[in-house]
Design a protein around this motif. Structure first.
Motif, PDB file in Angstrom:
ATOM      1  N   ALA A  18      54.930  30.503  24.966  1.00  0.00           N
ATOM      2  CA  ALA A  18      54.466  31.672  24.176  1.00  0.00           C
ATOM      3  C   ALA A  18      54.178  32.372  25.778  1.00  0.00           C
ATOM      4  O   ALA A  18      52.373  31.503  25.165  1.00  0.00           O
ATOM      5  CB  ALA A  18      53.730  32.105  22.900  1.00  0.00           C
ATOM      6  N   ARG A  19      53.756  33.939  25.733  1.00  0.00           N
ATOM      7  CA  ARG A  19      53.438  33.944  26.609  1.00  0.00           C
ATOM      8  C   ARG A  19      52.723  35.293  26.210  1.00  0.00           C
ATOM      9  O   ARG A  19      52.743  36.175  25.607  1.00  0.00           O
ATOM     10  CB  ARG A  19      53.842  34.825  28.073  1.00  0.00           C
ATOM     11  CG  ARG A  19      54.541  33.432  28.687  1.00  0.00           C
ATOM     12  CD  ARG A  19      55.822  33.889  30.002  1.00  0.00           C
ATOM     13  NE  ARG A  19      56.365  33.006  30.639  1.00  0.00           N
ATOM     14  CZ  ARG A  19      57.000  32.466  30.487  1.00  0.00           C
ATOM     15  NH1 ARG A  19      58.093  32.179  29.178  1.00  0.00           N
ATOM     16  NH2 ARG A  19      57.311  30.793  31.047  1.00  0.00           N
ATOM     17  N   PHE A  20      51.341  35.476  26.682  1.00  0.00           N
ATOM     18  CA  PHE A  20      50.535  36.455  26.217  1.00  0.00           C
ATOM     19  C   PHE A  20      49.698  37.747  27.006  1.00  0.00           C
ATOM     20  O   PHE A  20      49.716  36.814  28.540  1.00  0.00           O
ATOM     21  CB  PHE A  20      49.464  36.054  25.217  1.00  0.00           C
ATOM     22  CG  PHE A  20      49.894  35.862  24.397  1.00  0.00           C
ATOM     23  CD1 PHE A  20      49.462  36.286  22.640  1.00  0.00           C
ATOM     24  CD2 PHE A  20      50.283  34.753  23.844  1.00  0.00           C
ATOM     25  CE1 PHE A  20      49.762  35.328  21.508  1.00  0.00           C
ATOM     26  CE2 PHE A  20      50.711  32.939  22.485  1.00  0.00           C
ATOM     27  CZ  PHE A  20      50.261  34.715  21.249  1.00  0.00           C
ATOM     28  N   ALA A  21      49.791  38.884  26.883  1.00  0.00           N
ATOM     29  CA  ALA A  21      49.315  39.766  27.551  1.00  0.00           C
ATOM     30  C   ALA A  21      49.118  40.873  27.254  1.00  0.00           C
ATOM     31  O   ALA A  21      49.519  41.285  26.591  1.00  0.00           O
ATOM     32  CB  ALA A  21      49.296  40.099  29.401  1.00  0.00           C
ATOM     33  N   ILE A  22      47.641  41.520  27.611  1.00  0.00           N
ATOM     34  CA  ILE A  22      47.389  42.665  27.534  1.00  0.00           C
ATOM     35  C   ILE A  22      47.378  43.902  28.216  1.00  0.00           C
ATOM     36  O   ILE A  22      47.954  43.319  29.682  1.00  0.00           O
ATOM     37  CB  ILE A  22      45.898  42.630  27.878  1.00  0.00           C
ATOM     38  CG1 ILE A  22      44.955  41.401  26.513  1.00  0.00           C
ATOM     39  CG2 ILE A  22      45.106  44.464  26.515  1.00  0.00           C
ATOM     40  CD1 ILE A  22      45.451  41.930  25.387  1.00  0.00           C
ATOM     41  N   ALA A  23      48.467  44.444  27.604  1.00  0.00           N
ATOM     42  CA  ALA A  23      49.224  45.525  28.577  1.00  0.00           C
ATOM     43  C   ALA A  23      48.857  47.629  28.257  1.00  0.00           C
ATOM     44  O   ALA A  23      48.054  47.810  27.281  1.00  0.00           O
ATOM     45  CB  ALA A  23      50.739  46.057  27.665  1.00  0.00           C
ATOM     46  N   THR A  24      48.035  47.889  29.375  1.00  0.00           N
ATOM     47  CA  THR A  24      47.996  48.952  29.216  1.00  0.00           C
ATOM     48  C   THR A  24      48.353  49.993  29.606  1.00  0.00           C
ATOM     49  O   THR A  24      49.412  49.628  31.169  1.00  0.00           O
ATOM     50  CB  THR A  24      46.692  48.925  30.016  1.00  0.00           C
ATOM     51  OG1 THR A  24      45.394  47.561  30.299  1.00  0.00           O
ATOM     52  CG2 THR A  24      45.923  50.681  30.074  1.00  0.00           C
TER      53      THR A  24
END
Length: 331
Positions: A18-24
């Motif tokens: 499970a990959r997470f990232a904050i997207a702007t």
């Protein structure tokens, strides 16, 4: 006054990771991903506990919006993953995660969004006519990982596009020679119906390897697929290398089948495994098998096939899917 960018949590959930990232997301529509965090699904009892783990890694707070790309069908009151035991109840997402807005899409639906939004320099040419992907018409997007994801997108003349998720990875496997007949026979001992995913996915390399060993009368131990991939890619094991080449051939066959079924004007191979074997794909019989469609061989030769090399197409595509669902609501 300068227009403010907004943020959301992009999530790409497969069978293993499970990959997470904050997207702007800027007001001009551009998307920037923060540094991704990769969690193992087997290390967490549920998506919620994985979310809480990521939130802690981010200092205890997260943006109030999330877009999830999920490996499996996304309709219904309960979403079940194809290759991991987690479930998600969409009606409880806001309450459980503490968000205001959310989007849930199939993982390869997200990848198709990434294909639609990625610039030309993020594609590597595999076979067919050189040049960019067609600006209009239908494109097939597929990629092997823990499973085999398939989607397609349709580009309109005005620059807009539509994405559809499919379960194309579960079509029947169609062998083309005696070796593939043997692979099918091995798989039929465990599965009444053998889908393309049983042969064209990361774990499938084990069955391919075992079949080749049996054909040569070799006694080999059952082992982790990662070990076979490693030896096959670094050339330290000629039998593993033959299994990798056979995998590439089967991927070419399935990619061609999907293009025929979709009426595609272009094909994109995606996924982490596709990226890792990109050099091998170029040297293998992938292209020959893609074209090997009998009376339609000439037509297949005219279809460009690319490999997307964006480092995180699932996360990027999840964010793009959110902007499509909530246009103008990214405050």
């Amino acid at each position: 006054m300068a227009k403010k960018a907004s943020e959301l949590v992009a999530v790409d959930i497969g069978g293993t990771h499970a990959r997470f990232a904050i997207a702007t997301m800027a007001k001009d529509g551009s998307i920037t991903l923060g540094e991704p965090e990769t969690l193992h699904t087997e290390d967490h009892a549920s998506f919620q506990t994985a979310w809480e783990d990521f939130r802690e890694r981010q200092g205890g707070t997260l943006p109030g919006a999330v877009s999830m790309a999920i490996a499996g069908p996304v309709g219904g009151e309960v979403i079940r993953f194809t290759n991991n035991p987690w479930i998600i109840r969409p009606a409880l997402v806001r309450e459980k995660l503490g968000v205001e807005r959310y989007t849930i899409v199939n993982d390869f639906e997200a990848v198709a969004h990434a294909v639609a939004r990625a610039p030309d320099e993020q594609f590597v040419h595999l076979t067919g006519p050189e040049g960019p992907l067609p600006a209009t018409g239908r494109l097939t997007v597929l990629g092997p990982g823990t499973g085999l994801g398939v989607a397609h997108l349709y580009r309109e003349p005005d620059g807009t596009y539509r994405v559809s998720a499919t379960e194309g990875g579960h079509v029947d496997f169609a062998p083309l020679d005696q070796i593939e007949d043997a692979i099918l026979a091995r798989l039929r001992k465990r599965h009444t119906r053998v889908s393309a995913e049983r042969v064209v996915s990361g774990p499938a390399i084990s069955d391919i390897y075992q079949t080749l060993a049996a054909l040569e009368g070799r006694a080999v131990h059952e082992e982790d697929d990662i070990a076979i991939w490693t030896r096959g890619m670094d050339g330290s094991d000629s039998l593993a290398a033959a299994a990798v080449d056979r995998f590439c051939m089967s991927l070419g066959s399935v990619a061609g089948d999907m293009a025929l079924a979709h009426g595609a004007k272009g094909v994109v191979i995606a996924g982490g495994l596709g990226y890792r074997i990109r050099d091998t794909l170029l040297k293998s019989a992938f292209a020959e098998r893609f074209r090997a469609k009998g009376r339609f061989a000439e037509m297949m030769a005219g279809i460009p096939v690319k490999l997307i090399v964006h480092p995180q197409p699932g996360l990027f595509g999840a964010a793009a899917a959110f902007t499509s669902e909530y246009p103008g609501k990214r405050k």
